[in-house]
Design an enzyme around this catalytic site. Structure first.
Site, PDB file in Angstrom:
ATOM      1  N   HIS A   2      62.907 124.192 114.074  1.00  0.00           N
ATOM      2  CA  HIS A   2      63.817 123.122 113.699  1.00  0.00           C
ATOM      3  C   HIS A   2      63.401 122.591 112.352  1.00  0.00           C
ATOM      4  O   HIS A   2      62.233 122.564 112.010  1.00  0.00           O
ATOM      5  CB  HIS A   2      63.822 122.031 114.753  1.00  0.00           C
ATOM      6  CG  HIS A   2      64.822 122.350 115.796  1.00  0.00           C
ATOM      7  ND1 HIS A   2      66.157 122.154 115.588  1.00  0.00           N
ATOM      8  CD2 HIS A   2      64.705 122.921 117.006  1.00  0.00           C
ATOM      9  CE1 HIS A   2      66.809 122.569 116.658  1.00  0.00           C
ATOM     10  NE2 HIS A   2      65.955 123.043 117.521  1.00  0.00           N
ATOM     11  N   LYS A  58      73.783 113.352 122.041  1.00  0.00           N
ATOM     12  CA  LYS A  58      74.640 113.015 120.897  1.00  0.00           C
ATOM     13  C   LYS A  58      76.091 112.835 121.359  1.00  0.00           C
ATOM     14  O   LYS A  58      76.841 112.040 120.811  1.00  0.00           O
ATOM     15  CB  LYS A  58      74.536 114.137 119.865  1.00  0.00           C
ATOM     16  CG  LYS A  58      75.294 113.865 118.600  1.00  0.00           C
ATOM     17  CD  LYS A  58      74.955 114.903 117.575  1.00  0.00           C
ATOM     18  CE  LYS A  58      76.160 115.313 116.812  1.00  0.00           C
ATOM     19  NZ  LYS A  58      76.980 116.343 117.316  1.00  0.00           N
TER      20      LYS A  58
END
Length: 883
Positions: free
Chosen positions: A138, A546
């Site tokens: 990431h 999210k």
């Protein structure tokens, strides 16, 4: 307690002093004075002195463009040094480490004291231990590899200085080395100039293996063995290595067009090359150590007359020659040369294992167990953990890419458009083709580039040595056909075995439907036959949070896992749940032990498979000692979760969670999706747009170049809010829901849940951690400096909400202040705040200057842009997580 932190504090101030001297030497007294003034004002501002807070703001606003970068760098580097000191503290005899390997001993003692558990049951649980850590690239690892290496060296210096009987002249030498390292760091650019390519990311992963895991894993196994012998009288078998490493670097192509089939092919070769390199070093040591003559008849028969005088060395030299031949061939392949495979090319772990194990057995039989259990045992365990591939690779691709490829194939064949078919029609075609003996793909067909890429990737999997690809993960999986489609494409590429294919359920709706999808799949006879009783399912943490907010997402994750566990148990299927959680709370991160014990009962029966992301890899596995401690924590948590499973939640608790989930999701979406001011506020109050300029990972920040919050990846979304200290995604909606349930007269029920249900207490603990890192005056300052006045009311509303949320969580947890039960973390946050605050203020100032320049149509000032990047990296270091 403070005794424990005094060693940490003195290391931090010593490193700070050396950094100060470095800055003075490089830039002169006046810059150091400026930095010192800012530090003192920040400390006083933290202690509540309002006048000094104002002075801090004025001082930072008045810095000239020439002063910006040195000041930003000073505080950013200081935070990196503080993190290094903290990491050392976690493994130093004076700090946390004193107790970490003990964690296994403590767990074993706790298990032995349970009246309904006997030694045989515990031993069985140990034998079925399985821990697979999936390293992902990431873009959150913001620190450059060069600097990470220097931090490791600084760590070594701290270790030497801790030695009580160090002589004065040695202390001087170590201090000189420390000064050199800190000066090298100061004179190194901390921001990468180019984005790393997927191959660079993979190399970063290999560096973690080489610098830390290679030593850390055998050390952990020695530790585990020692505790088992002491507490259970049980020795680990030589071939028992419960931990493995897999990587997404070079395999994860979801939304990353830079990861192509060619890249994956290259990374697989590179990984094998690195493995030969590391094993060659091991074998080199064994050649020099295994000079013994006594050997069993079996070993002598193996080496023949030629090797009889030094049988062990003879075998090791033969293995060394094979490794060298393999390495040369891989090198040629990496350069693009096509060479025939040499005889004896190493492609399978058994080829490494057999000669080493033959030596081991012979040494044991000839009374040389002490030698067998030295370097040789470590190498044998590395063969089991890393082996020929070094790290296995997961392939990850988005479900729509497979649907589009099949659509193109069916249109070419003239049998309709697969993409527009119903789910039932899709399944009918897929099952028919999966059962068919003839190929589906026409021979002379020219697919589009996108489809060719999907098919090429399947071909790479088919060509790779067996065991080097771990699983195929389908992101945004929604239906049974998403899973069957991948099996068909793999069959077409010529894969003759059941490759694990894991659907990833990652939005709220998909999590809620996960059990239904898997039930349908398990009802298909062909599918049941293929998977041979084993199924992997991946649970997405970041995208669900999210999508729906952290409270609703975590309950949906819990329920999806709970339902899947029960469905697979009933069907006699061994389920491995693969957790895709991030480093930050809004992406499912939580202290490992607590997180594992808060999952549904039975969730770790099939072992633990979890992603380790970006900067968390460095915090958890950056040094061999830290690796031992992290693996020990995981081991004890898995044993405890499997032998002392958490209670099934009461029905009334489930109802309360359903209620909390609905209210929190409505609140979260009410702001994020429905409030028309929200996106403009987000764009101006955080450095979201500027983050795109940071050359962090190889994947773009957005799945699609346009669009609002929903098109943003979960990581930049969290990263942006972490920077302005509002930490919004990690709490929004949760407190409002809790408050509503309290008002309905259910506070005592919530308190009982907090006391007796690990799932719920972990949720609240994670909220407390986020609240400790959030900061109202800084978030307010970003608004004052950067946000249009018309949007101020929204910012104020969100900050008021945060304040209310903190009160309600403390009331339910019966705590007077945040992090009351984790003083070590509270201490660590306080220590860093003094240095993070100026970076936040400076960042808001830099964003203001940078945006003003842009509005005026002038070209950006490189000093401002560079300083801005440094503050972003610095705040990330201060928060100890990025996204």
């Amino acid at each position: 307690m403070n005794e424990q932190y005094s060693a940490l504090r003195s290391n931090v101030s010593m490193l700070g002093k050396v950094l100060g001297e470095t800055i003075k030497d490089a830039l002169g007294e006046h810059i150091l004075d400026r930095v010192e003034t800012i530090r003192k004002l920040s400390k006083s501002s933290r202690a509540g002195n309002e006048a000094n807070r104002q002075e801090l703001l004025t001082t930072l606003q008045n810095l000239s463009n020439d002063e910006l970068l040195p000041v930003a760098r000073a505080f950013s580097q200081f935070l990196n040094l503080a993190n290094t000191a903290e990491q050392y503290h976690s493994i130093s005899p004076k700090g946390e480490a004193a107790s970490n390997p003990e964690v296994i001993a403590r767990t074993l003692r706790k298990l032995k004291n349970q009246p309904d558990l006997n030694d045989a049951t515990i031993k069985k649980a140990v034998e079925s231990l399985s821990l697979e850590l999936v390293l992902t690239a990431h873009p959150t690892e913001i620190t450059r590899r060069t600097l990470i290496h220097k931090m490791g060296e600084i760590n070594n210096c701290l270790k030497q200085l801790d030695n009580t009987d160090i002589a004065d002249y040695e202390r001087h030498q170590v201090m000189r080395r420390l000064r050199q390292l800190i000066a090298q760091s100061w004179h190194t650019d901390e921001i990468r100039k180019q984005r790393p390519s997927p191959v660079d990311e993979a190399k970063w992963g290999f560096a973690v293996v080489e610098n830390s895991l290679w030593q850390g894993v055998p050390n952990y196994l020695r530790e585990l063995n020692e505790q088992l012998e002491e507490n259970l009288g049980y020795k680990l078998p030589v071939d028992f290595v419960p931990v493995r490493f897999t990587s997404w670097m070079g395999g994860d192509r979801d939304g990353n067009p830079n990861v192509t089939a060619d890249i994956t092919r290259h990374v697989l070769l590179l990984s094998r090359w690195k493995a030969t390199d590391l094993f060659l070093k091991d074998i080199h040591v064994l050649v020099s150590e295994l000079s013994m003559v006594d050997a069993t008849p079996e070993l002598l028969a193996l080496v023949g007359e030629e090797g009889a005088s030094e049988p062990y060395r003879y075998l090791m030299k033969k293995l060394r020659a094979r490794l060298m031949a393999t390495q040369s061939w891989l090198e040629a392949r990496l350069k693009g040369e096509k060479l025939p495979k040499p005889a004896g090319l190493l492609t399978q772990n058994e080829q490494l294992w057999e000669p080493l194990y033959a030596c081991y057995q012979s040494l044991q039989a000839c009374g040389m167990g002490i030698i067998a259990n030295g370097e040789l045992l470590d190498t044998l365990r590395r063969v089991k953990c890393f082996g020929v591939p070094l790290v296995r690779i997961d392939i990850r691709q988005e479900s729509t890419r497979h649907t589009e490829a099949l659509g193109e194939i069916t249109r070419y064949l003239g049998i309709g458009d697969y993409e527009s078919w119903s789910e039932a029609d899709k399944q009918a075609l897929l099952i028919r083709e999966l059962n068919s003996k003839r190929p589906l793909l026409p021979r002379n067909w020219e697919p589009s580039n996108d489809t060719r890429e999907v098919l090429e990737t399947c071909k790479v999997i088919a060509e790779a040595p067996k065991g080097s690809i771990a699983a195929y993960v389908i992101s945004m999986a929604k239906t049974p056909s998403d899973v069957l489609a991948v099996h068909l494409l793999l069959k077409e590429a010529g894969i003759g075995f059941a490759m694990p294919v894991a659907p990833l359920f990652e939005t709220l709706d998909d999590l809620n439907n996960a059990d239904d999808v898997m039930t349908q799949l398990l009802n298909i006879d062909w599918y049941r036959g293929l998977i041979q009783g084993k199924q992997m399912v991946m649970i997405g943490y970041s995208d669900s949070a999210k999508d729906a907010g952290v409270m609703a997402a975590s309950w949906a994750q819990y329920q999806a896992q709970d339902a899947l566990i029960k469905t697979c148990e009933k069907a006699g299927i061994e389920l491995t749940l693969f957790h895709g959680r991030g480093g930050s709370i809004g992406r499912g991160g939580a202290p490992a032990h607590a997180a594992l014990l808060s999952q549904p009962p039975g969730s770790l029966k099939g072992g633990l498979r979890v992603t380790e992301q970006g900067e968390m890899i460095r915090f958890k596995y950056g040094l061999p000692e830290v690796t031992v401690s992290s693996l020990s924590l995981y081991t004890s948590a898995i044993l405890e979760a499997n032998l002392l499973p958490p209670p099934e939640p009461k029905d009334s608790w489930r109802h309360i969670m359903d209620e909390l989930s609905v209210i929190s999701c409505e609140t979260y979406r009410g702001y994020v999706r429905e409030n028309k001011d929200f996106v403009p506020y987000f764009r101006s109050a955080t450095p979201e747009q500027e983050l795109g300029k940071l050359p962090l990972g190889s994947r773009p920040a957005k799945r699609r170049p346009t669009g609002g919050v929903e098109s943003l990846r979960a990581i930049p979304w969290i990263f942006a809010w972490t920077q302005n200290r509002l930490m919004l995604p990690a709490w929004l909606g949760a407190g409002t829901a809790l408050q509503k349930v309290v008002e309905d007269g259910k506070q005592s029920e919530l308190e009982a849940m907090c006391r007796d249900w690990p799932f719920f207490s972990t949720r609240l603990g994670m909220l407390e951690m986020v609240f400790s890192k959030a900061d109202l005056w800084l978030a307010d300052y970003y608004d004052q400096r950067l946000v249009a006045k018309t949007l101020w009311p929204l910012g104020k509303e969100l900050r008021d909400l945060l304040e209310e949320d903190i009160k309600v969580v403390l009331a339910i947890a019966n705590d007077s202040h945040l992090m009351a039960d984790l003083p070590w973390i509270a201490e660590s946050i306080q220590l860093r705040n003094v240095y993070t605050d100026p970076l936040n203020v400076l960042q808001a100032e830099l964003l203001y200057r940078s945006r003003l320049t842009e509005e005026q149509g002038k070209s950006p000032d490189p000093r401002v842009e560079q300083a801005l990047m440094v503050t972003i990296a610095g705040v990330a270091a201060g928060m100890r997580n990025t996204g």
